[in-house]
Design a protein around this motif. Structure first.
Motif, PDB file in Angstrom:
ATOM      1  N   LEU A 573       0.648  -1.434   0.051  1.00  0.00           N
ATOM      2  CA  LEU A 573       0.023  -0.044   0.101  1.00  0.00           C
ATOM      3  C   LEU A 573       1.075   1.204   0.024  1.00  0.00           C
ATOM      4  CD1 LEU A 573      -2.731  -1.126   2.416  1.00  0.00           C
ATOM      5  CD2 LEU A 573      -3.250  -0.431   0.031  1.00  0.00           C
ATOM      6  N   PHE A 574       2.115   1.102   0.056  1.00  0.00           N
ATOM      7  CA  PHE A 574       2.797   2.286   0.417  1.00  0.00           C
ATOM      8  C   PHE A 574       4.141   2.258  -0.878  1.00  0.00           C
ATOM      9  CE2 PHE A 574       1.689   3.846   4.325  1.00  0.00           C
ATOM     10  CZ  PHE A 574       1.297   2.632   5.175  1.00  0.00           C
ATOM     11  N   GLU A 575       3.643   1.569  -1.872  1.00  0.00           N
ATOM     12  CA  GLU A 575       4.789   1.219  -2.953  1.00  0.00           C
ATOM     13  C   GLU A 575       4.082   1.484  -4.413  1.00  0.00           C
ATOM     14  OE1 GLU A 575       7.415  -2.159  -0.621  1.00  0.00           O
ATOM     15  OE2 GLU A 575       6.064  -2.840  -2.395  1.00  0.00           O
ATOM     16  N   ASP A 576       5.002   1.611  -5.273  1.00  0.00           N
ATOM     17  CA  ASP A 576       4.538   1.832  -6.776  1.00  0.00           C
ATOM     18  C   ASP A 576       3.570   0.869  -7.268  1.00  0.00           C
ATOM     19  OD1 ASP A 576       7.642   3.276  -7.654  1.00  0.00           O
ATOM     20  OD2 ASP A 576       5.971   4.155  -6.758  1.00  0.00           O
ATOM     21  N   ASP A 577       3.744  -0.407  -6.910  1.00  0.00           N
ATOM     22  CA  ASP A 577       2.783  -1.419  -7.412  1.00  0.00           C
ATOM     23  C   ASP A 577       1.494  -1.568  -6.730  1.00  0.00           C
ATOM     24  OD1 ASP A 577       4.557  -4.481  -6.202  1.00  0.00           O
ATOM     25  OD2 ASP A 577       3.975  -2.481  -5.200  1.00  0.00           O
ATOM     26  N   ALA A 589      -3.477   9.337 -11.142  1.00  0.00           N
ATOM     27  CA  ALA A 589      -2.154  10.053 -11.607  1.00  0.00           C
ATOM     28  C   ALA A 589      -1.855  10.802 -10.278  1.00  0.00           C
ATOM     29  CB  ALA A 589      -2.191  11.239 -12.852  1.00  0.00           C
ATOM     30  N   THR A 590      -2.725  11.694  -9.747  1.00  0.00           N
ATOM     31  CA  THR A 590      -2.441  12.120  -8.681  1.00  0.00           C
ATOM     32  C   THR A 590      -2.014  11.268  -7.393  1.00  0.00           C
ATOM     33  OG1 THR A 590      -4.286  13.783  -9.006  1.00  0.00           O
ATOM     34  CG2 THR A 590      -3.622  13.812  -6.703  1.00  0.00           C
ATOM     35  N   PHE A 591      -2.669  10.045  -7.340  1.00  0.00           N
ATOM     36  CA  PHE A 591      -2.561   9.235  -6.424  1.00  0.00           C
ATOM     37  C   PHE A 591      -1.134   8.363  -6.486  1.00  0.00           C
ATOM     38  CE2 PHE A 591      -3.634   6.102  -3.052  1.00  0.00           C
ATOM     39  CZ  PHE A 591      -3.049   4.733  -3.381  1.00  0.00           C
ATOM     40  N   THR A 592      -0.733   8.136  -7.903  1.00  0.00           N
ATOM     41  CA  THR A 592       0.679   7.434  -7.854  1.00  0.00           C
ATOM     42  C   THR A 592       1.833   8.355  -7.871  1.00  0.00           C
ATOM     43  OG1 THR A 592       0.230   7.404 -10.058  1.00  0.00           O
ATOM     44  CG2 THR A 592      -0.528   5.542  -9.104  1.00  0.00           C
ATOM     45  N   ASP A 593       1.486   9.416  -8.816  1.00  0.00           N
ATOM     46  CA  ASP A 593       2.658  10.410  -8.950  1.00  0.00           C
ATOM     47  C   ASP A 593       2.864  11.549  -7.818  1.00  0.00           C
ATOM     48  OD1 ASP A 593       2.079  10.160 -12.403  1.00  0.00           O
ATOM     49  OD2 ASP A 593       3.478   9.016 -11.177  1.00  0.00           O
ATOM     50  N   LEU A 600       7.714   8.310  -1.298  1.00  0.00           N
ATOM     51  CA  LEU A 600       8.898   7.223  -1.058  1.00  0.00           C
ATOM     52  C   LEU A 600      10.181   8.398  -1.272  1.00  0.00           C
ATOM     53  CD1 LEU A 600       7.481   4.338  -3.259  1.00  0.00           C
ATOM     54  CD2 LEU A 600       7.796   4.435  -0.776  1.00  0.00           C
ATOM     55  N   ARG A 601       9.912   9.322  -1.925  1.00  0.00           N
ATOM     56  CA  ARG A 601      11.255   9.897  -2.188  1.00  0.00           C
ATOM     57  C   ARG A 601      11.287  11.121  -1.207  1.00  0.00           C
ATOM     58  NH1 ARG A 601       9.287   9.984  -7.617  1.00  0.00           N
ATOM     59  NH2 ARG A 601       8.696  12.364  -7.078  1.00  0.00           N
ATOM     60  N   GLY A 602      10.281  11.414  -0.406  1.00  0.00           N
ATOM     61  CA  GLY A 602      10.218  12.490   0.349  1.00  0.00           C
ATOM     62  C   GLY A 602      10.802  12.413   2.021  1.00  0.00           C
ATOM     63  N   LYS A 603      10.479  13.439   2.656  1.00  0.00           N
ATOM     64  CA  LYS A 603      11.067  13.516   4.055  1.00  0.00           C
ATOM     65  C   LYS A 603      10.289  12.645   4.975  1.00  0.00           C
ATOM     66  CE  LYS A 603      12.972  17.912   3.142  1.00  0.00           C
ATOM     67  NZ  LYS A 603      13.022  19.270   3.646  1.00  0.00           N
ATOM     68  N   ARG A 623      -8.870  13.013   2.049  1.00  0.00           N
ATOM     69  CA  ARG A 623      -7.775  13.415   2.079  1.00  0.00           C
ATOM     70  C   ARG A 623      -6.887  12.305   2.769  1.00  0.00           C
ATOM     71  NH1 ARG A 623      -5.386  18.237   3.511  1.00  0.00           N
ATOM     72  NH2 ARG A 623      -6.500  18.912   1.915  1.00  0.00           N
ATOM     73  N   LEU A 624      -5.829  11.991   1.911  1.00  0.00           N
ATOM     74  CA  LEU A 624      -4.731  10.736   2.148  1.00  0.00           C
ATOM     75  C   LEU A 624      -3.725  11.452   2.907  1.00  0.00           C
ATOM     76  CD1 LEU A 624      -4.835   8.611  -0.856  1.00  0.00           C
ATOM     77  CD2 LEU A 624      -5.275   8.040   1.407  1.00  0.00           C
ATOM     78  N   ARG A 625      -3.134  10.715   3.664  1.00  0.00           N
ATOM     79  CA  ARG A 625      -1.885  11.248   4.476  1.00  0.00           C
ATOM     80  C   ARG A 625      -1.123   9.888   4.615  1.00  0.00           C
ATOM     81  NH1 ARG A 625      -3.437  14.237   8.020  1.00  0.00           N
ATOM     82  NH2 ARG A 625      -3.212  16.213   7.161  1.00  0.00           N
ATOM     83  N   ALA A 626       0.109  10.008   4.612  1.00  0.00           N
ATOM     84  CA  ALA A 626       1.260   8.941   4.768  1.00  0.00           C
ATOM     85  C   ALA A 626       2.423   9.353   5.606  1.00  0.00           C
ATOM     86  CB  ALA A 626       1.731   8.241   3.467  1.00  0.00           C
ATOM     87  N   ILE A 627       2.685   8.648   6.573  1.00  0.00           N
ATOM     88  CA  ILE A 627       3.866   9.042   7.476  1.00  0.00           C
ATOM     89  C   ILE A 627       4.842   7.975   7.608  1.00  0.00           C
ATOM     90  CG2 ILE A 627       4.431   9.874   9.624  1.00  0.00           C
ATOM     91  CD1 ILE A 627       1.447  10.703  10.082  1.00  0.00           C
ATOM     92  N   VAL A 628       6.015   8.209   7.751  1.00  0.00           N
ATOM     93  CA  VAL A 628       7.154   7.126   7.779  1.00  0.00           C
ATOM     94  C   VAL A 628       7.640   7.446   9.253  1.00  0.00           C
ATOM     95  CG1 VAL A 628       8.867   8.430   6.435  1.00  0.00           C
ATOM     96  CG2 VAL A 628       9.105   5.905   7.080  1.00  0.00           C
ATOM     97  N   ILE A 629       7.882   6.635  10.035  1.00  0.00           N
ATOM     98  CA  ILE A 629       8.588   6.832  11.236  1.00  0.00           C
ATOM     99  C   ILE A 629      10.049   6.161  11.035  1.00  0.00           C
ATOM    100  CG2 ILE A 629       8.599   6.301  14.001  1.00  0.00           C
ATOM    101  CD1 ILE A 629       5.594   6.373  13.533  1.00  0.00           C
ATOM    102  N   LYS A 630      10.954   6.537  11.649  1.00  0.00           N
ATOM    103  CA  LYS A 630      12.365   6.065  11.393  1.00  0.00           C
ATOM    104  C   LYS A 630      13.091   5.963  12.912  1.00  0.00           C
ATOM    105  CE  LYS A 630      12.965   7.462   6.538  1.00  0.00           C
ATOM    106  NZ  LYS A 630      13.909   8.375   5.824  1.00  0.00           N
ATOM    107  N   ASP A 631      13.991   5.112  13.215  1.00  0.00           N
ATOM    108  CA  ASP A 631      14.837   5.218  14.190  1.00  0.00           C
ATOM    109  C   ASP A 631      16.060   6.063  14.168  1.00  0.00           C
ATOM    110  OD1 ASP A 631      16.271   1.935  13.801  1.00  0.00           O
ATOM    111  OD2 ASP A 631      16.667   3.887  12.855  1.00  0.00           O
ATOM    112  N   ASP A 632      16.843   5.967  15.285  1.00  0.00           N
ATOM    113  CA  ASP A 632      18.147   7.132  15.251  1.00  0.00           C
ATOM    114  C   ASP A 632      19.102   6.453  14.218  1.00  0.00           C
ATOM    115  OD1 ASP A 632      20.343   5.557  17.759  1.00  0.00           O
ATOM    116  OD2 ASP A 632      18.627   4.783  16.550  1.00  0.00           O
ATOM    117  N   MET A 633      19.034   5.640  13.623  1.00  0.00           N
ATOM    118  CA  MET A 633      19.830   5.079  12.363  1.00  0.00           C
ATOM    119  C   MET A 633      19.170   5.543  10.997  1.00  0.00           C
ATOM    120  SD  MET A 633      22.420   3.959  13.915  1.00  0.00           S
ATOM    121  CE  MET A 633      23.249   2.959  13.044  1.00  0.00           C
TER     122      MET A 633
END
Length: 657
Positions: A573-577, A589-593, A600-603, A623-633
């Protein structure tokens, strides 16, 4: 001198010599008697010293024997009614070592409970009447707790001679033995009242691994021979018990487990399972209740196993429970019911500890992906049955999420009970499915009231503990400690910070967020930011879906299921395919691009306005929103998707048209 005078002088001299001889003989006789007396006295003194030494050694050996046998002894002068009490009795009940007017003085002092006064008085009356031996069991008033029942057993042996009459009295604490004896008698009476055509009763010596008796006609059980219990149980279960209940039954009746439970203070447990009756017509629900007791007159642990046919009651119970409180798949409590019941228990207080155990299945997604959801359902059902089989009558188990369970162990005497139960659950929930796929469980344990006095605080502690267990190897259990708070501290930024910092929320949504945070202030103070985030979005009616990168686990909210997008799950659900059939053709187009690829390319956060298809067939503006959570590495830990119905977006689209 005349001859006559000479004769008279000679006779006088002879008489004096005879007197002297007699006197010498008497002196010698007295001397011999004196020497003989001294010899006898010396020998008697030596024998006395030897006897005293032998008596001292004997008394010391006796005292040592008494200490090791938990027995105590004192002497009672029957004629003078005086007791010479031992240290144990004198110190515990503050008595003088020489106690007069016994037994009246002890009774008047309140040491003997009123229900035992007659028995205690009769005990000493039998000594006075000259009976050689006697015994009695009396209740003693505890000086520290007037409501506590303490029972002592007294036994005497009478010793009499011409000058005196005394008794040697041996006594010991009979409380536990009496309780065991009464429990055995109660159980025997209950068993005698059972209809043996509808029950099966086994009496088994667990210590000696030997069957004492088998009664009843309910089940076909051959208990003859010397086969060990574990082997006998497994052999019978394989041929008579429903396949879904075999493993849990075998684990429950294992001899080593039962002995361990007895050592932990457990005296009664039960398990429900399906088995053939003697008629072999069909499976019936059977309840096995195990009573663990000490065999009277020994230290052996005895098991009374009572099997009852509960098929009608169980079937009705399952049907009613399914309508109200059960999780429909596994049959355990649903989340709402489990939480309500736990709150009720915690609100009731109590002095004993409880243990809240959170169970998170490891590798469950691989089962679904490899074998399908039917196999996944079977794993969850088996897991629930295994968990339930390990619980006592008052314990609780509930399913709180897709592959998550919670257990409440009530009134545990010590923390080690929860540890052993959790380790056993680890063993039972670890299984191989096939094709290299296996499942196990990570368990987090929080103890009430140490780790929290409310459901929220205990839930938080257990959640932190299961997080720790999963990130330190999985298939293990972990008790909560304060240091675990740092385990998730490296995850930045938090979802609530992301959500609140976005400037594209409507004024209505912002006011709603503020109101929700205020209403839940007490709850939110105890939870991590991601839990707070879930509360906010659930109150707003927002759908969410989430991918856990570390555990390869997908989860979603109930509101997400209304969208066609929910027909796919996981990282896709978070990938191109990603399959875009749930997106309006004009917004693909708005959804994929404009959304997925930018994300995937953003912050780490991206938003987009699109129309999504509901399973009813209509498209709604969102309204769609996606959030990525990262660790200290800077490694991805989780990815969260948010879908909010957006009426403002519909107005904007109409204006553009």
């Amino acid at each position: 001198m005349y001859p006559a005078q000479i004769l008279m002088a000679t006779a006088a001299a002879g008489k004096n010599d005879l007197t002297l001889v007699v006197m010498v003989f008497i002196c010698l006789a007295l001397l011999a008697a004196l020497l003989l007396r001294n010899g006898v006295l010396s020998r008697q003194r030596r024998l006395l010293r030897e006897s005293e030494e032998a008596l001292r050694v004997s008394e010391e050996q006796y005292r040592i024997a008494m200490r090791h046998s938990n027995l105590n002894v004192f002497r009672f002068d029957v004629n003078n009614r005086t007791a010479y009490v031992d240290d144990n009795l004198a110190k515990k009940y503050m008595l003088p070592y020489e106690l007069t007017c016994v037994p009246d003085s002890l009774i008047l002092a309140g040491m003997i409970h009123r229900e035992s006064v007659d028995d205690f008085d009769g005990f000493f009356a039998r000594m006075k009447n000259g009976e050689a031996t006697g015994d009695c069991v009396v209740r003693i008033n505890d000086p520290d707790n007037i409501y506590k029942q303490i029972w002592y057993r007294f036994e005497y042996t009478l010793v009499e001679n011409d000058a005196s009459r005394y008794a040697i009295i041996i006594y010991d604490d009979y409380t536990q033995k009496r309780e065991n004896l009464l429990a055995n008698k109660r159980l025997e009476r209950e068993i005698e009242m059972l209809d043996l055509k509808r029950v099966q009763v086994l009496e088994y010596n667990l210590t000696l691994d030997s069957c004492l008796s088998a009664r009843g006609d309910l089940l076909e059980m051959d208990m003859s021979g010397d086969m060990p219990l574990n082997q006998r149980v497994e052999q019978w279960a394989r041929h008579n018990i429903h396949r879904d209940d075999v493993l849990s039954y075998i684990a429950f009746v294992r001899r080593d487990r039962l002995l361990t439970e007895f050592g932990d203070g457990v005296r009664e447990q039960c398990i429900d399972f399906r088995a053939f009756l003697s008629s072999k017509e069909d499976y019936h629900w059977i309840r096995l209740t195990v009573h663990l007791q000490i065999y009277p007159g020994s230290d052996d642990v005895i098991m009374f196993a009572v099997y009852r046919d509960i098929h009608e009651v169980k079937t009705e119970e399952l049907a009613l429970r399914a309508l109200s409180e059960e999780d429909p798949l596994t049959g355990v409590y649903n989340r709402m019911t489990f939480e309500r019941r736990v709150r009720g228990i915690l609100d009731g207080g109590g002095r004993l500890n409880h243990a809240l155990i959170m169970i998170d299945m490891d590798g469950f997604k691989n089962v679904n992906d490899t074998f399908g959801h039917a196999a996944g359902d079977r794993v969850l059902i088996n897991a629930a049955n295994s968990i339930r089989s390990m619980l006592r009558g008052g314990d609780l188990v509930g399913r709180i999420g897709g592959d998550e369970f919670m257990v409440l162990l009530r009134d545990i005497p010590k923390e080690d009970v929860a540890r052993k139960r959790a380790q056993l659950l680890n063993e039972m929930l670890h299984s191989f499915i096939g094709d290299g796929v296996s499942v196990s469980a990570s368990l987090g344990i929080a103890i009430y009231p140490r780790d929290g006095s409310s459901f929220e605080s205990l839930y938080y502690s257990a959640d932190m503990a299961v997080y720790h267990a999963k990130h330190h190897g999985r298939n293990r259990c972990a008790f909560y400690t304060d240091s675990m708070k740092n385990d998730t501290a490296l995850i930045e930024p938090t979802p609530i910070e992301r959500f609140a910092s976005e400037g594209d929320m409507s004024d209505v949504q912002k006011r709603q967020v503020e109101q929700i945070l205020q209403e839940n202030e007490m709850l939110l103070a105890r939870q991590e930011e991601d839990d707070r985030y879930r509360i906010v979005i659930e109150k707003l009616g927002i759908a969410t879906f989430e991918w856990d990168e570390i555990n390869n686990r997908f989860s979603s909210s109930a509101l997400f299921e209304q969208f066609t997008l929910s027909e796919q799950s996981g990282r896709v659900l978070f990938e191109d395919d990603v399959d875009v059939k749930g997106v309006h053709p004009d917004d693909v187009a708005t959804f994929t691009d404009g959304f997925i690829r930018k994300f995937l390319r953003g912050k780490g956060v991206e938003s987009a306005d699109v129309r999504l298809r509901l399973k009813t067939g209509e498209y709604v503006p969102c309204r769609l929103r996606a959030i990525v959570i990262k660790d200290d590495m800077h490694r991805i830990v989780r990815m969260i998707g948010v879908i909010a119905r957006d009426d403002n977006y519909a107005v904007k689209m109409n204006k553009e048209v």
